[in-house]
Design an enzyme around this catalytic site. Sequence first.
Site, mmCIF file in Angstrom:
data_model
loop_
_atom_site.group_PDB
_atom_site.id
_atom_site.type_symbol
_atom_site.label_atom_id
_atom_site.label_comp_id
_atom_site.label_asym_id
_atom_site.label_seq_id
_atom_site.Cartn_x
_atom_site.Cartn_y
_atom_site.Cartn_z
ATOM 1 C CD GLU A 113 2.046 6.314 -0.711
ATOM 2 O OE1 GLU A 113 3.069 5.687 -0.621
ATOM 3 O OE2 GLU A 113 1.848 6.693 -1.669
ATOM 4 N NE ARG A 137 3.324 2.238 -5.707
ATOM 5 C CZ ARG A 137 4.249 2.106 -4.700
ATOM 6 N NH1 ARG A 137 4.099 2.558 -3.525
ATOM 7 N NH2 ARG A 137 5.497 2.156 -4.977
ATOM 8 C CB CYS A 147 1.403 -2.209 1.191
ATOM 9 S SG CYS A 147 1.247 -0.595 0.588
ATOM 10 N NE ARG A 163 7.294 -0.365 -3.097
ATOM 11 C CZ ARG A 163 7.693 -0.996 -2.155
ATOM 12 N NH1 ARG A 163 7.912 -2.357 -2.132
ATOM 13 N NH2 ARG A 163 7.425 -0.499 -0.916
ATOM 14 N NE ARG A 178 10.311 5.710 1.844
ATOM 15 C CZ ARG A 178 9.593 5.190 1.214
ATOM 16 N NH1 ARG A 178 8.354 5.556 0.971
ATOM 17 N NH2 ARG A 178 9.778 3.889 0.606
ATOM 18 C CG HIS A 183 19.834 -1.837 -11.902
ATOM 19 N ND1 HIS A 183 20.547 -1.326 -13.012
ATOM 20 C CD2 HIS A 183 18.655 -1.170 -11.982
ATOM 21 C CE1 HIS A 183 19.938 -0.642 -13.492
ATOM 22 N NE2 HIS A 183 18.729 -0.407 -13.166
ATOM 23 C CG ASN A 200 7.418 2.224 3.748
ATOM 24 O OD1 ASN A 200 7.373 1.646 4.768
ATOM 25 N ND2 ASN A 200 7.492 1.501 2.519
ATOM 26 C CG ASP A 201 5.938 7.810 0.866
ATOM 27 O OD1 ASP A 201 7.171 8.443 1.081
ATOM 28 O OD2 ASP A 201 5.720 7.060 0.004
HETATM 29 C C1 PEP Z 1 4.900 3.248 1.235
HETATM 30 O O1 PEP Z 1 4.876 4.454 1.378
HETATM 31 O O2 PEP Z 1 4.636 2.818 2.567
HETATM 32 C C2 PEP Z 1 4.771 2.432 0.305
HETATM 33 C C3 PEP Z 1 4.473 1.182 0.313
HETATM 34 O O3 PEP Z 1 5.377 2.933 -0.957
HETATM 35 P P1 PEP Z 1 6.721 2.889 -1.319
HETATM 36 O O4 PEP Z 1 7.564 2.483 -0.157
HETATM 37 O O5 PEP Z 1 6.963 2.159 -2.557
HETATM 38 O O6 PEP Z 1 6.922 4.577 -1.336
HETATM 39 MG MG MG Z 2 5.116 5.392 -0.782
#
Ligand code: PEP
Ligand code: MG
Length: 762
Positions: free
Chosen positions: A612, A518, A687, A482, A646, A375, A635-636
């Site tokens: 991803e 999403r 994203c 999200r 990550r 939080h 990111n993923d």
């Molecule tokens: C990602 O994986 O790049 C993504 C935007 O989703 P999250 O960071 O919420 O896993």
């Molecule tokens: Mg992700």
Amino acid sequence: MLCIALSRFPGEANVPSPRRLLSRLRDLRASSGSTPLPELIHLVAGELVSEVCSVYVQKPGDILELTATEGLNQTAVGHTRLRVGEGIVGLAAATGAVLNLPDAQNHPAFAYRPETGEDPYASMIAVPVRRGGRTLGVLVVQNRAPRRYTEEEVDELETVAMLLGELLPASGATNGGTEGVGGTVPRVFAGTPLTSGVAVGPVVLHGPPRVPIRLLADDPGTEQRRLHDAMEHMQRGLDALIETGVPQANNAADANATREVLEAYRLVAADAGWVRRVDEVIRGGVAAEAAVQRVLGELHHRMRRISDPYLRERLADIEDLAGRLLSALLGDVPKPDIPPGAILLARRLGAAELLDWHSRGIVGIAVEEASPSGHAAILARALGLPAVGGTRGMLDTAEPGNEAVIDADDGQLVLRPEAEVRQVYLRAIESQTAQHAGWAVLRDRPGRTADGQPVKLMLNVGLSLELAQLNTVGADGIGLFRTEIAMLARGAVADVPEQAAIYSRVLDSAAGRPVLFRTLDLGADKLLPGTVTQEDNPAMGWRSLRIGLDRPALLRRQLRALLLAAGGRKLSVMFPMVATVSEFRAARTLLLAEARRVRPAPEQLEIGTMLEVPALMWQLSELLKEADFISIGSNDLMQFLYAADRGTSSLYGRYDLLSEPVLDLLDQVLKTARAARGGTGVPVSLCGEAASRPLEALTLVGLGLTTLSMPAASVLPIKALLAQLDLTAFRPVLAAIRRGGAGMASLREPIAVWAREHGIPV
Ligand code: PEP
Ligand code: MG
């Protein structure tokens, strides 16, 4: 010198004197008004059936020194030293745990110190002495006969340790700090970025109010009533906070989002388990405020052993509430003024506490134990505070008023920076402020490169609190909403009408700009209560769309809520963690089925997918026949492509998105998407966090991406950067760098060199 006690009753059996110690301590405090240390020690000695009683005090350099003893050789006093972590005493100090050992000498951690003469003593209990979250020393009791000390004795010794925590600093045996001379030197604590930005200022320490508190009480009934009243007072304060919301909330959306986060508190406040524990301690003869402090200490110890991020988060909430309860018990202790532009250092930080501190004017935070989905991190992002997490050890060395720098971009805290370092950061803030002023004029201009290529800059958001930023930064829409974040903030998946209300607010705020919703991306480090995972690799486990497809009712409810929220407007929905075309089809089928039932139908329904999971690369042509758009979750994608978790900070920066394998992959996605549907093409955006980093954004646009989605703070800087980019000149350069960079781990340097030579601020 601290004088210490023993109690030796050679003729007596080892029978503890239950409760008597506390009542004698009370009498002593009543007769003298305070508790002189020697008397306290003498009393403990008289009441505990122990053959050895010693105190080790923490000295500079993480050393524990035998400061006083009865029962061990007096010649060892001032000489016997153990490092924190060494021996039973060091272990108790390092872990904060009480060690209760019937056969201490055979414990693997036992460190033999012949000068103490402790050979004859088999059993040992080591109780950390703490104050304000810091370990000041260790209280040790030993006996010849092997025995485990009873729970009642442990309780009594903990109360004595609490008293010692108050008395040791006053006795001069310790200064209350742990670093002594080390406390003046600069220290850098590497952590994880929770937000971005830089802040410089004097530190303030988060913790229970540092006021003398009453430790012992005559009448548990009175103390229980005080506890009850304080609980009510705290609850009212919490309600008021939930009602008033973020101090600077100037619209309904902000207030709603804050409520979402704080509602989670109600659940925790309503959980009576921890309050029962406080009540138990009170019944043992301890004053209500001291009992709360004891339970806070116990929580702190439990936290250290829990790795599950969700449970840690809940415990942090309880700790936060216990701190509030303590304040309520102490009456309205006026909050001391904090210096202007202060930086808050906290071991953990609950959302309500962060809001309090924010209203008092802090400009940055560093939290030793903060999970990115926590939080405090969510709110810090929404409040635009530079914040770093994982800066462990900082509280053992920081003193209030020390200067500090939060460098949230690099995820570090610099404590007591050298004057030049501080100056560099101050200059960076100045130029950032000047830049911000320049960026503001860009707010209403469309994103485009110097040579006119339009680039859409969208927002990544998860709470209604963040929606106002759409206008603040002039974003082109929401490239990633999200949906799980609001659910995590409330601690449960909301029902259909509640979800619909949240999503509808998002569409209202976007006012016609595109929004990509999403579906729930729960699992891995985003766990709801009751979903403790036993998986070895939760990031690759039962998470995200996998849960949605296995629990179709959950997914369908969310899809229905989204359709209801749209209420006839355009709706774009994407699914996370899709690994096969068949998964995408199954999810899409559920959405279409719901869409047939909900009226009014959206004027347009776009169904897309996140990219991803690398396996999708070999299914792209098939996928693009059915997906209306793709959003690359770098990111993923990066973690799966390079097999690099990550969340593991030691791997942070080890693999680069600006490397040929990733750029080649992105290139292929763009080419395939352009050629899809008979050349009409399928839109692609990105994203992941990469979109918000200057060199990455430059390169992504150089590759051909025309839509980037990022946190609000990055939109204007990236817009400013793109306005300097001559894309026509950069494209062939990028192609040449890629050709020349085959086999290299990173292409960052040559790209940066070109950017700098062309005056692009990277
Ligand atoms: C990602 O994986 O790049 C993504 C935007 O989703 P999250 O960071 O919420 O896993
Ligand atoms: Mg992700």
